[in-house]
Design a protein around this motif. Structure first.
Motif, short mmCIF file in Angstrom:
data_model
loop_
_atom_site.label_atom_id
_atom_site.label_comp_id
_atom_site.label_asym_id
_atom_site.label_seq_id
_atom_site.Cartn_x
_atom_site.Cartn_y
_atom_site.Cartn_z
N PHE A 153 0.78 -1.14 -0.15
CA PHE A 153 -0.04 -0.04 0.00
C PHE A 153 1.00 1.12 0.02
CE2 PHE A 153 0.63 -1.43 4.46
CZ PHE A 153 0.97 -0.35 5.04
N ILE A 154 2.28 1.14 0.49
CA ILE A 154 3.05 2.20 0.30
C ILE A 154 3.62 2.41 -1.19
CG2 ILE A 154 5.26 3.11 1.16
CD1 ILE A 154 4.81 1.74 3.57
N PRO A 155 3.65 3.42 -1.82
CA PRO A 155 3.70 3.46 -3.36
C PRO A 155 5.19 2.76 -3.72
CG PRO A 155 2.91 5.18 -2.62
CD PRO A 155 2.99 4.63 -1.40
N ILE A 156 6.16 3.17 -2.72
CA ILE A 156 7.61 2.88 -3.19
C ILE A 156 7.70 1.08 -3.22
CG2 ILE A 156 8.54 4.83 -2.64
CD1 ILE A 156 9.72 3.32 0.14
N PHE A 157 6.81 0.60 -2.39
CA PHE A 157 6.83 -1.05 -2.27
C PHE A 157 5.94 -1.67 -2.96
CE2 PHE A 157 8.45 0.24 2.21
CZ PHE A 157 9.73 0.06 1.98
N ALA A 158 5.16 -1.09 -3.82
CA ALA A 158 4.25 -1.75 -4.78
C ALA A 158 5.04 -2.22 -5.92
CB ALA A 158 3.22 -0.67 -5.02
N VAL A 159 4.53 -3.30 -6.65
CA VAL A 159 4.99 -4.05 -7.71
C VAL A 159 3.80 -4.27 -8.68
CG1 VAL A 159 6.28 -6.21 -8.44
CG2 VAL A 159 6.62 -4.86 -6.34
N GLU A 160 4.16 -3.57 -9.87
CA GLU A 160 2.86 -3.99 -10.73
C GLU A 160 3.26 -5.21 -11.47
OE1 GLU A 160 2.98 -0.99 -13.77
OE2 GLU A 160 2.02 0.75 -12.36
N GLY A 161 2.00 -6.22 -11.82
CA GLY A 161 2.07 -7.29 -12.15
C GLY A 161 2.39 -8.40 -11.28
N ALA A 162 2.58 -8.24 -9.81
CA ALA A 162 2.72 -9.31 -9.03
C ALA A 162 1.34 -9.39 -8.28
CB ALA A 162 3.61 -8.85 -7.77
N ASP A 163 0.99 -11.05 -8.00
CA ASP A 163 -0.13 -11.40 -7.34
C ASP A 163 0.36 -11.64 -6.12
OD1 ASP A 163 -2.83 -12.28 -6.80
OD2 ASP A 163 -2.67 -13.81 -8.38
N PRO A 164 -0.18 -11.22 -5.13
CA PRO A 164 0.16 -11.51 -3.71
C PRO A 164 -0.44 -12.84 -3.20
CG PRO A 164 -0.45 -9.16 -3.71
CD PRO A 164 -0.87 -9.82 -5.06
N SER A 165 -1.96 -13.22 -3.95
CA SER A 165 -2.32 -14.23 -3.43
C SER A 165 -2.07 -15.59 -4.21
CB SER A 165 -3.93 -13.98 -3.98
OG SER A 165 -4.23 -13.91 -5.18
N ASP A 166 -1.36 -15.58 -5.34
CA ASP A 166 -0.86 -16.69 -6.14
C ASP A 166 0.59 -16.85 -5.55
OD1 ASP A 166 -0.38 -18.70 -7.67
OD2 ASP A 166 -0.51 -17.45 -9.52
N PRO A 167 0.89 -17.92 -4.97
CA PRO A 167 2.31 -18.69 -4.54
C PRO A 167 3.07 -18.83 -5.58
CG PRO A 167 0.81 -20.24 -3.74
CD PRO A 167 -0.02 -18.89 -4.24
N LEU A 168 2.54 -19.47 -6.83
CA LEU A 168 3.33 -19.64 -7.74
C LEU A 168 3.35 -18.64 -8.97
CD1 LEU A 168 1.38 -23.23 -8.22
CD2 LEU A 168 3.62 -22.58 -7.28
N ALA A 169 3.11 -17.51 -8.52
CA ALA A 169 3.31 -16.36 -9.32
C ALA A 169 4.88 -16.04 -9.67
CB ALA A 169 2.87 -15.30 -8.98
N PRO A 170 5.30 -15.72 -11.14
CA PRO A 170 6.53 -15.75 -11.33
C PRO A 170 7.19 -14.42 -10.64
CG PRO A 170 5.16 -14.87 -13.10
CD PRO A 170 4.23 -15.53 -12.36
N THR A 171 8.36 -14.59 -10.20
CA THR A 171 8.99 -13.61 -9.28
C THR A 171 10.15 -12.94 -10.22
OG1 THR A 171 11.02 -15.35 -9.02
CG2 THR A 171 9.31 -15.40 -7.43
N THR A 172 10.02 -13.15 -11.44
CA THR A 172 10.96 -12.18 -12.37
C THR A 172 10.75 -10.82 -12.15
OG1 THR A 172 9.63 -12.61 -14.25
CG2 THR A 172 11.31 -14.05 -13.97
N VAL A 173 9.80 -10.27 -11.78
CA VAL A 173 9.20 -8.92 -11.65
C VAL A 173 9.81 -8.31 -10.58
CG1 VAL A 173 6.92 -9.14 -12.61
CG2 VAL A 173 7.06 -9.45 -10.21
N PHE A 174 10.52 -9.13 -9.51
CA PHE A 174 11.14 -8.93 -8.25
C PHE A 174 12.83 -8.75 -8.73
CE2 PHE A 174 7.26 -10.47 -6.72
CZ PHE A 174 6.73 -9.38 -5.83
N THR A 175 13.23 -9.17 -9.68
CA THR A 175 14.78 -9.28 -10.15
C THR A 175 15.14 -8.09 -10.63
OG1 THR A 175 14.14 -10.20 -12.22
CG2 THR A 175 14.49 -11.74 -10.04
N SER A 176 16.54 -7.95 -10.78
CA SER A 176 17.13 -6.70 -11.17
C SER A 176 16.26 -5.32 -10.77
CB SER A 176 16.99 -6.91 -12.81
OG SER A 176 17.51 -7.94 -13.16
N SER A 177 16.36 -5.28 -9.70
CA SER A 177 15.48 -4.12 -9.14
C SER A 177 16.47 -3.02 -8.57
CB SER A 177 14.40 -4.45 -8.09
OG SER A 177 14.98 -4.98 -6.99
#
Length: 325
Positions: A153-177
């Motif tokens: 909910f804090i803008p700097i910690f938000a990640v577009e394309g990440a699904d918090p409810s899906d434990p199998l969601a790809p983690t590539t959106v969190f790499t190279s950050s």
């Protein structure tokens, strides 16, 4: 000689003193001359790009020099953001290390710890970059995902394309950050900050430290009331020196980040950029005008880093005199 005649003192320096004075003066002048030459070189090479871009060089986000659209607004923003993540991580770690070495570590262990910290500062940046890319990134992604899920909910910690409810969601959106790049840079600047803080903490008056302990203060209370107030200016100066180092880091950031030329305030999300990594990324393929644009970006980084390091030097010099106590 009358009583009103002032006594004239003559100082005669021996030859070794004159030689040392000459070498010291020559060294100081050489450093200033080199800095001026670097600034002059960057200014001359950047003149074409700055003349073509004008003030839009500081407001444009895109980087397309050959198309006439280029600027350092997003690049400077990414550079500062990576440096801030590094500083916010490194300063608490360096403070703890410096306090342990100077106040808690056994006397026989202190030389070993000091040597280890100094050796860490000598590790090449490319080694840190490879370590961050192949090991740290995989270990930090779950942490970044947890932060995003709980503090998204804090803008700097938000990640577009990440699904918090899906434990199998790809983690590539969190790499190279920005977050991962900042952590790697933090490991690189921690020894520098630790060395400055350790030196300042060691200069805290021994009489005041022993007096506080004699009056019944605990070790931590003595540190809070004597050591930290005395070393406050040195802590600020060391942090600013580390900030200057973080602003100019190239290879480690270049290895980790995925370049984007837009404002990217979400530090956990894939995509980041810095001035130094931009130069490393585009230098080999740049045209003559593109090189001029890169030199202009380098000039902006040079002036910003120079200002930070100059301010840090003033603060560190003041802390060494004991005025901050």
């Amino acid at each position: 000689m009358s009583a009103e005649t002032p006594l004239t003192l003559r100082v005669t320096r021996a030859r070794p003193d004159r030689v040392f004075r000459g070498f010291a003066l020559a060294g100081g002048i050489s450093v200033l001359a080199i800095m001026l030459l670097v600034g002059l070189f960057l200014s001359i090479r950047a003149a074409d790009a700055l003349g073509a871009a004008g003030w839009s060089f500081f407001t444009e986000q895109a980087w397309e020099p050959d198309a006439g659209r280029f600027g350092i607004a997003a690049i400077l923003f990414g550079t500062v953001l990576i440096a801030l993540v590094a500083i916010l991580t490194a300063v608490p770690l360096a403070s703890a290390c410096a306090l342990y070495i100077t106040q808690y570590a056994p006397l026989r262990l202190r030389p070993t710890l000091i040597s280890l910290v100094d050796l860490m500062a000598a590790i090449p940046s490319i080694v840190f970059g490879l370590w961050g890319f192949f090991w740290l990134q995989g270990e930090v992604v779950p942490v970044a995902r947890w932060i995003s899920q709980n503090f998204g909910f804090i803008p700097i910690f938000a990640v577009e394309g990440a699904d918090p409810s899906d434990p199998l969601a790809p983690t590539t959106v969190f790499t190279s950050s920005t977050f991962i790049a900042g952590l790697v840079v933090a490991m690189m600047i921690t020894p520098i900050i630790t060395s400055i803080m350790r030196e300042v903490f060691d200069q805290a008056p021994i009489g005041e430290r022993e007096g506080a302990l004699a009056l019944g203060a605990t070790r931590w209370s003595m540190i809070q009331t004597v050591v930290l107030p005395f070393g406050r200016a040195g802590m600020i100066g060391g942090s600013m020196l580390g900030l200057g180092r973080a602003l100019g880091e190239t290879i480690a950031v270049y290895i980790i980040i995925s370049p984007v030329f837009v404002f990217q305030p979400r530090i956990l999300e894939n995509g980041a950029i810095s001035v130094s990594s931009l130069i490393a990324l585009r230098y080999g393929e740049a045209t003559e005008f593109g090189l001029s644009a890169l030199m202009a970006a380098g000039l902006a980084l040079f002036l910003m880093t120079l200002a930070v390091n100059f301010a840090a030097s003033l603060i560190v010099a003041r802390s060494r005199s004991g005025v901050s106590s």
